[in-house]
Design an enzyme around this catalytic site. Structure first.
Site, mmCIF file in Angstrom:
data_model
loop_
_atom_site.group_PDB
_atom_site.id
_atom_site.type_symbol
_atom_site.label_atom_id
_atom_site.label_comp_id
_atom_site.label_asym_id
_atom_site.label_seq_id
_atom_site.Cartn_x
_atom_site.Cartn_y
_atom_site.Cartn_z
ATOM 1 N N ASP A 50 1.159 -1.004 -0.100
ATOM 2 C CA ASP A 50 0.055 0.297 0.241
ATOM 3 C C ASP A 50 0.930 0.865 0.285
ATOM 4 O OD1 ASP A 50 -2.890 1.009 1.081
ATOM 5 O OD2 ASP A 50 -1.407 1.734 2.154
ATOM 6 N N TYR A 55 3.160 9.611 -0.698
ATOM 7 C CA TYR A 55 4.190 9.419 0.092
ATOM 8 C C TYR A 55 5.097 9.697 -0.512
ATOM 9 C CZ TYR A 55 0.759 6.109 2.186
ATOM 10 O OH TYR A 55 -0.751 6.072 3.086
ATOM 11 N N LYS A 80 -2.989 5.797 -4.196
ATOM 12 C CA LYS A 80 -4.528 5.985 -3.871
ATOM 13 C C LYS A 80 -3.795 8.389 -3.819
ATOM 14 C CE LYS A 80 -3.346 4.775 1.008
ATOM 15 N NZ LYS A 80 -2.247 4.593 0.927
ATOM 16 N N HIS A 110 -7.271 9.741 -1.495
ATOM 17 C CA HIS A 110 -6.840 9.388 -0.076
ATOM 18 C C HIS A 110 -7.164 10.474 1.309
ATOM 19 C CE1 HIS A 110 -2.056 9.664 1.191
ATOM 20 N NE2 HIS A 110 -3.101 8.986 2.322
#
Ligand code: A2P
Length: 276
Positions: A50, A55, A80, A110
């Protein structure tokens, strides 16, 4: 799902099977550390990874997946949509370039920045283009989920939420189940904070397991898919070793009583949502 099946899955509304335990890579810096964590997870048997556009480590995730030698179709890959961007379709194309793959298994909004519905038609276009096999949401409340269901042509398959005994959010999990949406737990260890809790520690020593395993197992027994994060290979192995035991009723209710959300849908009853 059987208790000793490390490849246990939950079935999504689109017919796909999402593994019950996966590796989350939130706050793992791009580069060797992220690649090592993902490689180590895949070697240990994980088949769910994930990540997210926010990120900034999709390239490392993609490199580790490709170098694992595991066929792409055996891995369930989530990213996401960063809702500060405008177009989920354009952004998933960019994600796929960074990930070095032709599709993601799951693409989530997200968080519901700017409202729960505006991005969904773009998510649906990503699905129709075959770039996202499944689409879903993250950090949506029960009310936001209901709003989305009124306008969606393709229903969300997953709502990824902050979830642990301390953030039990029972009514949100129930709202997801009523809509056929699989709830998925992020921060199941409270980003590490819950590991030292005396109740968690007591149950861990009584069951001969670690606090992390107890918290992950509790979330599994609540019916969720769970994505603990770690960059340490021994912890990555430990967090996946949760399929050969079951918490008994007393342990589950002792953990349930740690809830600080009064079983409301909110992550943190007394504090602001981090994404607002
Ligand atoms: P690290 O990445 O250094 O291993 P959450 O999944 O709730 O976000 O929690 C992640 C945090 O918990 C990280 O700080 C991670 O540290 C730590 N952690 C993950 N697994 C374990 C474990 N099995 N034992 C102890 N700490 C863990």
């Amino acid at each position: 799902m059987t208790a000793n099946n490390a490849q246990a899955t939950r079935t999504l509304l689109n017919g796909a099977e999402i593994p019950v335990v996966g590796l989350g890579v939130w706050q793992v810096p791009d580069g060797r550390e992220c690649e090592r964590a993902v490689s180590s997870a895949l070697e240990s048997g994980y088949r769910l990874i994930d990540t997210a556009q926010a990120y900034r480590n999709e390239s490392s995730v993609g490199r580790a997946i490709r170098s694992s030698g595991i066929p792409r179709e055996e891995i369930f890959l989530t990213t996401k949509f960063y809702p500060g961007s405008r177009d989920p379709l354009v952004e998933v194309e960019r994600s796929l370039e960074r990930l070095g793959t032709g599709y993601v298994d799951l693409y989530l909004i997200h968080w519901p920045k700017g409202g729960p519905t505006w991005a969904w038609s773009g998510m649906e276009r990503a699905s129709e283009a075959g770039l996202a096999r499944g689409i879903g949401i993250s950090n949506f409340s029960a009310a936001e989920l209901q709003e989305l269901l009124k306008v969606s042509q393709i229903p969300p398959t997953v709502n990824q939420i902050q979830f642990s005994p301390f953030e039990y959010r029972r009514s949100l999990v129930e709202a997801c189940a009523d809509a056929g949406v699989v709830a998925q737990a992020y921060s199941p260890l409270g980003t590490g904070r819950h590991l030292g809790d005396p109740v968690v520690e007591r149950i861990a020593s009584a069951t001969g397991r670690t606090p992390a395993q107890v918290l992950i197992r509790w979330a599994i027994q609540k019916g969720l898919s769970v994505i603990p994060k770690s960059t340490h290979s021994e912890r990555i192995v430990e967090n996946f070793d949760v399929f050969d035991f079951e918490l008994d009723e007393d342990s589950v209710s002792a953990l349930d009583s740690l809830d600080t959300t009064d079983q409301t849908p909110d992550a943190l009853a007394r504090t602001q949502k981090w994404w607002s």
